[in-house]
Design a protein around this motif. Structure first.
Motif, short mmCIF file in Angstrom:
data_model
loop_
_atom_site.label_atom_id
_atom_site.label_comp_id
_atom_site.label_asym_id
_atom_site.label_seq_id
_atom_site.Cartn_x
_atom_site.Cartn_y
_atom_site.Cartn_z
N SER A 118 0.81 -1.22 0.00
CA SER A 118 0.00 0.00 0.00
C SER A 118 0.84 1.26 0.00
O SER A 118 0.30 2.37 0.08
CB SER A 118 -0.92 0.00 1.23
N THR A 119 2.17 1.14 -0.09
CA THR A 119 3.03 2.31 -0.04
C THR A 119 2.69 3.30 -1.13
O THR A 119 2.64 4.52 -0.91
CB THR A 119 4.51 1.89 -0.16
N ALA A 120 2.43 2.79 -2.34
CA ALA A 120 2.10 3.69 -3.46
C ALA A 120 0.80 4.44 -3.18
O ALA A 120 0.66 5.60 -3.58
CB ALA A 120 1.99 2.90 -4.75
N LEU A 121 -0.14 3.79 -2.49
CA LEU A 121 -1.38 4.47 -2.14
C LEU A 121 -1.12 5.60 -1.16
O LEU A 121 -1.67 6.69 -1.29
CB LEU A 121 -2.39 3.49 -1.53
N ALA A 122 -0.25 5.33 -0.17
CA ALA A 122 0.05 6.33 0.84
C ALA A 122 0.71 7.56 0.24
O ALA A 122 0.56 8.67 0.75
CB ALA A 122 0.96 5.72 1.92
N GLU A 123 1.43 7.38 -0.86
CA GLU A 123 2.07 8.51 -1.52
C GLU A 123 1.09 9.36 -2.31
O GLU A 123 1.41 10.48 -2.70
CB GLU A 123 3.19 8.00 -2.43
N ARG A 124 -0.12 8.84 -2.57
CA ARG A 124 -1.11 9.56 -3.35
C ARG A 124 -2.29 10.07 -2.52
O ARG A 124 -2.80 11.15 -2.77
CB ARG A 124 -1.66 8.66 -4.46
N VAL A 125 -2.74 9.27 -1.56
CA VAL A 125 -3.98 9.57 -0.85
C VAL A 125 -3.77 9.37 0.66
O VAL A 125 -3.14 8.41 1.08
CB VAL A 125 -5.12 8.64 -1.32
N ALA A 126 -4.31 10.29 1.43
CA ALA A 126 -4.37 10.14 2.88
C ALA A 126 -5.71 10.68 3.35
O ALA A 126 -6.19 11.68 2.83
CB ALA A 126 -3.22 10.88 3.56
N ALA A 127 -6.32 10.02 4.31
CA ALA A 127 -7.64 10.44 4.80
C ALA A 127 -7.65 10.41 6.32
O ALA A 127 -7.01 9.56 6.94
CB ALA A 127 -8.72 9.52 4.25
N VAL A 128 -8.37 11.34 6.89
CA VAL A 128 -8.58 11.39 8.34
C VAL A 128 -10.07 11.40 8.57
O VAL A 128 -10.81 12.11 7.88
CB VAL A 128 -7.94 12.65 8.95
N TRP A 129 -10.54 10.59 9.52
CA TRP A 129 -11.97 10.54 9.78
C TRP A 129 -12.25 10.60 11.27
O TRP A 129 -11.43 10.21 12.11
CB TRP A 129 -12.58 9.26 9.18
N LEU A 130 -13.42 11.12 11.59
CA LEU A 130 -13.95 11.14 12.95
C LEU A 130 -15.31 10.47 12.89
O LEU A 130 -16.19 10.91 12.15
CB LEU A 130 -14.08 12.56 13.47
N THR A 131 -15.49 9.41 13.65
CA THR A 131 -16.75 8.68 13.67
C THR A 131 -17.33 8.68 15.09
O THR A 131 -16.61 8.92 16.06
CB THR A 131 -16.55 7.22 13.20
N PRO A 132 -18.63 8.40 15.23
CA PRO A 132 -19.21 8.34 16.58
C PRO A 132 -18.51 7.34 17.48
O PRO A 132 -18.42 7.55 18.70
CB PRO A 132 -20.66 7.93 16.31
N GLN A 133 -17.98 6.25 16.89
CA GLN A 133 -17.29 5.26 17.71
C GLN A 133 -15.99 5.79 18.30
O GLN A 133 -15.41 5.18 19.20
CB GLN A 133 -17.01 4.00 16.88
N MET A 134 -15.52 6.93 17.79
CA MET A 134 -14.26 7.49 18.26
C MET A 134 -14.47 8.54 19.34
O MET A 134 -13.53 9.26 19.70
CB MET A 134 -13.50 8.09 17.08
N ASP A 135 -15.69 8.65 19.88
CA ASP A 135 -15.95 9.73 20.83
C ASP A 135 -15.19 9.58 22.14
O ASP A 135 -15.07 10.53 22.90
CB ASP A 135 -17.46 9.89 21.09
N ARG A 136 -14.65 8.38 22.39
CA ARG A 136 -13.88 8.16 23.61
C ARG A 136 -12.38 8.13 23.32
O ARG A 136 -11.59 7.65 24.12
CB ARG A 136 -14.31 6.85 24.29
N LEU A 137 -12.00 8.69 22.18
CA LEU A 137 -10.61 8.65 21.75
C LEU A 137 -9.66 9.20 22.81
O LEU A 137 -8.57 8.67 23.03
CB LEU A 137 -10.46 9.44 20.44
#
Length: 227
Positions: A118-137
Protein backbone atom coordinates in the motif's frame (compact mmCIF):
# COMPACT_ATOMS: atom_id res chain seq x y z
CA UNK A 1 -11.88 33.27 -6.47
CA UNK A 2 -13.02 29.73 -5.44
CA UNK A 3 -10.41 27.43 -4.01
CA UNK A 4 -9.62 24.27 -5.98
CA UNK A 5 -9.09 21.25 -3.69
CA UNK A 6 -5.72 19.57 -4.02
CA UNK A 7 -7.40 16.17 -4.11
CA UNK A 8 -10.99 15.08 -4.69
CA UNK A 9 -12.78 11.79 -5.29
CA UNK A 10 -14.84 11.96 -8.47
CA UNK A 11 -15.88 8.30 -8.91
CA UNK A 12 -16.27 5.28 -6.65
CA UNK A 13 -16.86 1.71 -7.85
CA UNK A 14 -17.70 -1.18 -5.51
CA UNK A 15 -18.02 -4.90 -6.20
CA UNK A 16 -19.34 -7.34 -3.59
CA UNK A 17 -18.29 -4.99 -0.79
CA UNK A 18 -20.27 -5.34 2.46
CA UNK A 19 -23.94 -4.79 1.51
CA UNK A 20 -23.19 -3.68 -2.07
CA UNK A 21 -23.28 -6.20 -4.90
CA UNK A 22 -22.24 -3.46 -7.33
CA UNK A 23 -22.16 0.32 -7.23
CA UNK A 24 -20.81 3.17 -9.33
CA UNK A 25 -21.14 6.63 -7.80
CA UNK A 26 -19.88 9.93 -9.15
CA UNK A 27 -19.19 13.05 -7.11
CA UNK A 28 -18.87 16.60 -8.42
CA UNK A 29 -19.46 18.88 -5.42
CA UNK A 30 -16.62 19.85 -3.04
CA UNK A 31 -18.73 18.70 -0.06
CA UNK A 32 -20.96 15.62 -0.25
CA UNK A 33 -23.59 14.66 2.34
CA UNK A 34 -24.84 11.05 2.37
CA UNK A 35 -28.28 10.50 3.91
CA UNK A 36 -30.58 7.51 4.28
CA UNK A 37 -32.38 5.22 6.69
CA UNK A 38 -30.47 3.08 9.16
CA UNK A 39 -28.94 -0.01 7.61
CA UNK A 40 -28.94 1.12 3.97
CA UNK A 41 -25.12 1.16 3.74
CA UNK A 42 -24.01 4.74 4.44
CA UNK A 43 -21.11 3.70 6.68
CA UNK A 44 -20.19 0.88 4.29
CA UNK A 45 -19.77 3.50 1.57
CA UNK A 46 -17.50 5.61 3.76
CA UNK A 47 -15.52 2.53 4.76
CA UNK A 48 -14.94 1.67 1.10
CA UNK A 49 -13.54 5.17 0.51
CA UNK A 50 -11.31 4.94 3.58
CA UNK A 51 -9.74 1.74 2.22
CA UNK A 52 -8.41 3.65 -0.79
CA UNK A 53 -5.75 5.14 1.49
CA UNK A 54 -3.20 3.42 3.73
CA UNK A 55 -4.36 1.27 6.64
CA UNK A 56 -7.33 -0.96 7.35
CA UNK A 57 -10.08 1.60 6.96
CA UNK A 58 -12.28 3.42 9.42
CA UNK A 59 -13.57 0.22 11.04
CA UNK A 60 -10.20 -1.55 11.18
CA UNK A 61 -11.95 -4.71 9.97
CA UNK A 62 -10.33 -7.97 8.90
CA UNK A 63 -10.01 -8.20 5.13
CA UNK A 64 -11.95 -11.46 5.11
CA UNK A 65 -14.97 -9.74 6.67
CA UNK A 66 -15.39 -7.08 3.97
CA UNK A 67 -16.87 -9.24 1.23
CA UNK A 68 -20.62 -9.44 0.63
CA UNK A 69 -22.34 -12.45 2.18
CA UNK A 70 -24.92 -14.51 0.32
CA UNK A 71 -26.80 -16.85 2.64
CA UNK A 72 -24.53 -19.07 4.71
CA UNK A 73 -21.68 -19.04 2.17
CA UNK A 74 -18.32 -17.41 3.04
CA UNK A 75 -17.90 -13.74 2.11
CA UNK A 76 -17.32 -13.12 -1.59
CA UNK A 77 -14.08 -11.61 -2.94
CA UNK A 78 -14.49 -7.84 -2.85
CA UNK A 79 -13.05 -4.79 -4.59
CA UNK A 80 -13.29 -1.02 -4.37
CA UNK A 81 -11.74 1.56 -6.66
CA UNK A 82 -11.76 5.32 -6.89
CA UNK A 83 -10.80 7.99 -9.38
CA UNK A 84 -9.10 11.00 -7.83
CA UNK A 85 -8.77 14.42 -9.42
CA UNK A 86 -5.70 16.57 -8.75
CA UNK A 87 -4.32 19.82 -10.19
CA UNK A 88 -1.84 17.77 -12.25
CA UNK A 89 -4.33 15.20 -13.52
CA UNK A 90 -6.43 12.22 -12.41
CA UNK A 91 -5.35 8.81 -11.17
CA UNK A 92 -7.14 5.58 -10.20
CA UNK A 93 -6.60 3.53 -7.04
CA UNK A 94 -8.09 0.10 -6.44
CA UNK A 95 -7.88 -2.45 -3.66
CA UNK A 96 -9.58 -5.70 -2.74
CA UNK A 97 -9.17 -9.42 -2.27
CA UNK A 98 -5.95 -10.70 -3.82
CA UNK A 99 -6.72 -12.98 -6.79
CA UNK A 100 -4.01 -15.50 -5.86
CA UNK A 101 -4.47 -15.70 -2.10
CA UNK A 102 -6.91 -16.35 0.71
CA UNK A 103 -9.59 -13.96 1.96
CA UNK A 104 -7.12 -12.15 4.21
CA UNK A 105 -4.73 -11.37 1.33
CA UNK A 106 -5.19 -7.88 -0.07
CA UNK A 107 -4.17 -6.49 -3.45
CA UNK A 108 -3.56 -2.89 -4.55
CA UNK A 109 -3.71 -1.26 -7.98
CA UNK A 110 -2.52 2.15 -9.14
CA UNK A 111 -3.69 3.23 -12.60
CA UNK A 112 -4.32 -0.41 -13.48
CA UNK A 113 -0.86 -1.59 -12.41
CA UNK A 114 -0.55 -4.06 -9.52
CA UNK A 115 1.42 -2.81 -6.49
CA UNK A 116 3.40 -4.90 -4.02
CA UNK A 117 2.11 -2.98 -1.01
CA UNK A 118 0.00 0.00 0.00
CA UNK A 119 3.03 2.31 -0.04
CA UNK A 120 2.10 3.69 -3.46
CA UNK A 121 -1.38 4.47 -2.14
CA UNK A 122 0.05 6.33 0.84
CA UNK A 123 2.07 8.51 -1.52
CA UNK A 124 -1.11 9.56 -3.35
CA UNK A 125 -3.98 9.57 -0.85
CA UNK A 126 -4.37 10.14 2.88
CA UNK A 127 -7.64 10.44 4.80
CA UNK A 128 -8.58 11.39 8.34
CA UNK A 129 -11.97 10.54 9.78
CA UNK A 130 -13.95 11.14 12.95
CA UNK A 131 -16.75 8.68 13.67
CA UNK A 132 -19.21 8.34 16.58
CA UNK A 133 -17.29 5.26 17.71
CA UNK A 134 -14.26 7.49 18.26
CA UNK A 135 -15.95 9.73 20.83
CA UNK A 136 -13.88 8.16 23.61
CA UNK A 137 -10.61 8.65 21.75
CA UNK A 138 -9.18 10.94 24.43
CA UNK A 139 -10.54 8.99 27.41
CA UNK A 140 -9.39 5.44 26.74
CA UNK A 141 -6.04 3.79 25.93
CA UNK A 142 -3.11 5.43 24.20
CA UNK A 143 -3.08 2.98 21.28
CA UNK A 144 -6.19 4.51 19.71
CA UNK A 145 -4.72 8.00 19.99
CA UNK A 146 -1.49 6.83 18.36
CA UNK A 147 -3.42 5.36 15.43
CA UNK A 148 -5.32 8.63 14.99
CA UNK A 149 -2.08 10.62 15.18
CA UNK A 150 -0.48 8.28 12.63
CA UNK A 151 -3.27 8.97 10.14
CA UNK A 152 -2.58 12.70 10.50
CA UNK A 153 1.15 12.08 9.91
CA UNK A 154 0.45 9.92 6.81
CA UNK A 155 -1.29 12.90 5.20
CA UNK A 156 2.00 14.82 5.20
CA UNK A 157 4.64 12.07 5.33
CA UNK A 158 3.63 9.05 3.20
CA UNK A 159 6.77 7.13 4.23
CA UNK A 160 5.50 7.11 7.82
CA UNK A 161 3.10 4.28 6.97
CA UNK A 162 6.05 2.15 5.87
CA UNK A 163 7.98 2.85 9.09
CA UNK A 164 5.02 1.92 11.30
CA UNK A 165 4.29 -1.25 9.32
CA UNK A 166 7.96 -2.32 9.40
CA UNK A 167 8.11 -1.80 13.16
CA UNK A 168 4.94 -3.81 13.74
CA UNK A 169 6.16 -6.61 11.44
CA UNK A 170 9.47 -6.88 13.29
CA UNK A 171 7.71 -6.80 16.67
CA UNK A 172 5.30 -9.56 15.61
CA UNK A 173 8.27 -11.74 14.57
CA UNK A 174 10.03 -11.09 17.87
CA UNK A 175 6.92 -11.86 19.92
CA UNK A 176 6.34 -15.07 17.95
CA UNK A 177 9.89 -16.25 18.62
CA UNK A 178 9.54 -15.56 22.34
CA UNK A 179 6.15 -17.28 22.52
CA UNK A 180 7.58 -20.37 20.81
CA UNK A 181 10.56 -20.44 23.18
CA UNK A 182 13.15 -20.07 20.45
CA UNK A 183 16.34 -18.63 21.94
CA UNK A 184 18.25 -17.48 18.87
CA UNK A 185 19.95 -14.46 20.45
CA UNK A 186 21.36 -13.12 17.18
CA UNK A 187 18.00 -13.28 15.42
CA UNK A 188 16.23 -11.63 18.36
CA UNK A 189 18.85 -8.88 18.43
CA UNK A 190 18.38 -8.25 14.70
CA UNK A 191 14.61 -7.98 15.10
CA UNK A 192 14.96 -5.64 18.07
CA UNK A 193 17.41 -3.49 16.12
CA UNK A 194 14.82 -3.20 13.33
CA UNK A 195 12.12 -2.32 15.85
CA UNK A 196 14.27 0.41 17.39
CA UNK A 197 15.26 1.91 14.03
CA UNK A 198 11.71 2.10 12.70
CA UNK A 199 10.31 3.26 16.05
CA UNK A 200 12.74 6.19 16.18
CA UNK A 201 11.67 7.26 12.68
CA UNK A 202 7.97 6.94 13.56
CA UNK A 203 8.30 8.90 16.81
CA UNK A 204 10.29 11.64 15.06
CA UNK A 205 7.53 12.03 12.45
CA UNK A 206 4.85 12.18 15.18
CA UNK A 207 6.80 14.84 17.08
CA UNK A 208 7.34 16.86 13.91
CA UNK A 209 3.59 16.90 13.24
CA UNK A 210 2.88 17.95 16.85
CA UNK A 211 5.28 20.87 16.45
CA UNK A 212 3.58 21.93 13.21
CA UNK A 213 0.12 21.75 14.80
CA UNK A 214 1.30 23.73 17.83
CA UNK A 215 2.80 26.40 15.57
CA UNK A 216 -0.52 26.74 13.71
CA UNK A 217 -2.43 27.06 16.98
CA UNK A 218 0.05 29.55 18.45
CA UNK A 219 -0.04 31.65 15.30
CA UNK A 220 -3.80 32.03 15.42
CA UNK A 221 -4.26 30.29 12.05
CA UNK A 222 -6.90 27.86 13.34
CA UNK A 223 -10.51 28.93 12.93
CA UNK A 224 -13.59 27.86 14.82
CA UNK A 225 -13.93 25.71 17.90
CA UNK A 226 -12.37 22.64 16.22
CA UNK A 227 -9.07 23.49 14.46
Amino acid sequence: MPLTPALSLSRLILRDFRSYAALEARFAAPVVVITGENGVGKTNLLEAISLLGPGRGLRGARMGDLGRRVGEAPPLPWATSGRFETPIGPFDIGTGTAPDGGPERRAWMLDGVAQKSSTALAERVAAVWLTPQMDRLFQEGASGRRRFLDRLVWALEPAHAREVAAHDHAMAGRNRMLAEGRGDAAWLAALEEQMARHAVAAVAARQALARRLNAVLAGGQATGAFP
